[in-house]
Write a protein that holds these residues in place. Structure first.
Motif, PDB file in Angstrom:
ATOM      1  N   ALA A   6       0.844  -1.197   0.000  1.00 32.80           N
ATOM      2  CA  ALA A   6       0.000   0.000   0.000  1.00 32.80           C
ATOM      3  C   ALA A   6       0.880   1.248   0.000  1.00 32.80           C
ATOM      4  N   ALA A   7       1.912   1.219   0.833  1.00 33.16           N
ATOM      5  CA  ALA A   7       2.828   2.348   0.955  1.00 33.16           C
ATOM      6  C   ALA A   7       3.541   2.629  -0.361  1.00 33.16           C
ATOM      7  N   VAL A   8       4.018   1.562  -1.001  1.00 31.02           N
ATOM      8  CA  VAL A   8       4.729   1.719  -2.276  1.00 31.02           C
ATOM      9  C   VAL A   8       3.790   2.322  -3.324  1.00 31.02           C
ATOM     10  N   LEU A   9       2.532   1.856  -3.346  1.00 30.19           N
ATOM     11  CA  LEU A   9       1.572   2.339  -4.347  1.00 30.19           C
ATOM     12  C   LEU A   9       1.155   3.794  -4.126  1.00 30.19           C
ATOM     13  N   THR A  10       0.741   4.139  -2.909  1.00 36.30           N
ATOM     14  CA  THR A  10       0.243   5.513  -2.708  1.00 36.30           C
ATOM     15  C   THR A  10       1.392   6.519  -2.730  1.00 36.30           C
ATOM     16  N   GLY A  12       4.299   5.866  -4.561  1.00 32.62           N
ATOM     17  CA  GLY A  12       4.716   5.794  -5.957  1.00 32.62           C
ATOM     18  C   GLY A  12       3.769   6.539  -6.878  1.00 32.62           C
ATOM     19  N   VAL A  42       0.371  14.800   5.289  1.00 31.55           N
ATOM     20  CA  VAL A  42       1.412  13.776   5.191  1.00 31.55           C
ATOM     21  C   VAL A  42       2.417  13.930   6.334  1.00 31.55           C
ATOM     22  N   ALA A  56       5.620   1.067   7.642  1.00 32.07           N
ATOM     23  CA  ALA A  56       4.992   1.416   6.366  1.00 32.07           C
ATOM     24  C   ALA A  56       4.582   2.884   6.355  1.00 32.07           C
ATOM     25  N   LEU A  57       3.966   3.329   7.426  1.00 30.55           N
ATOM     26  CA  LEU A  57       3.521   4.725   7.525  1.00 30.55           C
ATOM     27  C   LEU A  57       4.700   5.694   7.496  1.00 30.55           C
ATOM     28  N   ALA A  60       6.539   5.551   3.867  1.00 31.78           N
ATOM     29  CA  ALA A  60       5.707   6.097   2.800  1.00 31.78           C
ATOM     30  C   ALA A  60       5.573   7.607   2.920  1.00 31.78           C
TER      31      ALA A  60
ATOM     32  N   THR B  10      -5.196  14.614   4.721  1.00 31.61           N
ATOM     33  CA  THR B  10      -4.818  13.951   3.461  1.00 31.61           C
ATOM     34  C   THR B  10      -6.045  13.462   2.695  1.00 31.61           C
ATOM     35  N   MET B  37      -2.582   4.256  -9.659  1.00 30.01           N
ATOM     36  CA  MET B  37      -1.811   3.683  -8.545  1.00 30.01           C
ATOM     37  C   MET B  37      -2.435   4.061  -7.212  1.00 30.01           C
ATOM     38  N   GLN B  38      -2.890   5.317  -7.131  1.00 30.51           N
ATOM     39  CA  GLN B  38      -3.483   5.847  -5.914  1.00 30.51           C
ATOM     40  C   GLN B  38      -4.657   4.980  -5.453  1.00 30.51           C
ATOM     41  N   GLY B  41      -3.501   1.609  -4.201  1.00 20.70           N
ATOM     42  CA  GLY B  41      -2.785   1.787  -2.933  1.00 20.70           C
ATOM     43  C   GLY B  41      -3.713   2.100  -1.776  1.00 20.70           C
ATOM     44  N   LEU B  44      -5.450  -0.916  -0.530  1.00 24.12           N
ATOM     45  CA  LEU B  44      -4.600  -1.766   0.310  1.00 24.12           C
ATOM     46  C   LEU B  44      -4.361  -1.143   1.689  1.00 24.12           C
ATOM     47  N   TRP B  45      -4.245   0.208   1.752  1.00 20.66           N
ATOM     48  CA  TRP B  45      -4.128   0.886   3.050  1.00 20.66           C
ATOM     49  C   TRP B  45      -5.341   0.569   3.911  1.00 20.66           C
TER      50      TRP B  45
END
Lengths: 79, 79
Positions: A6-10, A12, A42, A56-57, A60, B10, B37-38, B41, B44-45
């Motif tokens: 999830a972290a990589v996707l949001t 990324g 953020v 993860a938090l 990201a 956010t 992607m958002q 992601g 998944l979050w």
């Protein structure tokens, strides 16, 4: 694990937006309000992540902070 | 508490972007890659939040999912 993906996707997700903004310098459709709130939010997620010790938090939001900052700077420079 | 404020910011950040997109129908500067992607992601979050039982993560990502979906639909419709 799901948190990491999830972290990589949001995080990324902001990369193609940063690339698009740098390439085109077109920020007309981007919302200044969005990126202002995003950066504050953020930053607080990062603090929340540190407090609940969630890797993860923390990971990201450190990177998302930087990417959002780049977009905000371009929005302010080329509005 | 910090997590909740972070969540409001956010998630709320997408509101001005959604309003701007609906009003102007201008999505030229928005990145399709970003919103694709958002959405994955954020979903998944949401699952991560449910697993670690974190109310801030669950609440924020449910709403962000819907807001990002609106932007993505406009991007696909008016590209």
């Amino acid at each position: 694990m799901i948190g990491s993906i999830a972290a990589v996707l949001t995080t990324g997700a902001f990369v193609p937006q940063v690339i698009k903004v740098i390439k085109t310098k077109d920020t007309s459709a981007l919302s200044l309000g969005m990126y202002s709130m995003q950066i504050c939010g953020v930053f607080l997620w990062l603090i929340h992540g540190i407090r609940i010790n969630d890797v993860a938090l923390i990971g990201a939001n450190s990177i998302t902070f930087l990417l959002s900052l780049i977009i905000l700077v371009y929005k302010l420079k080329y509005k």
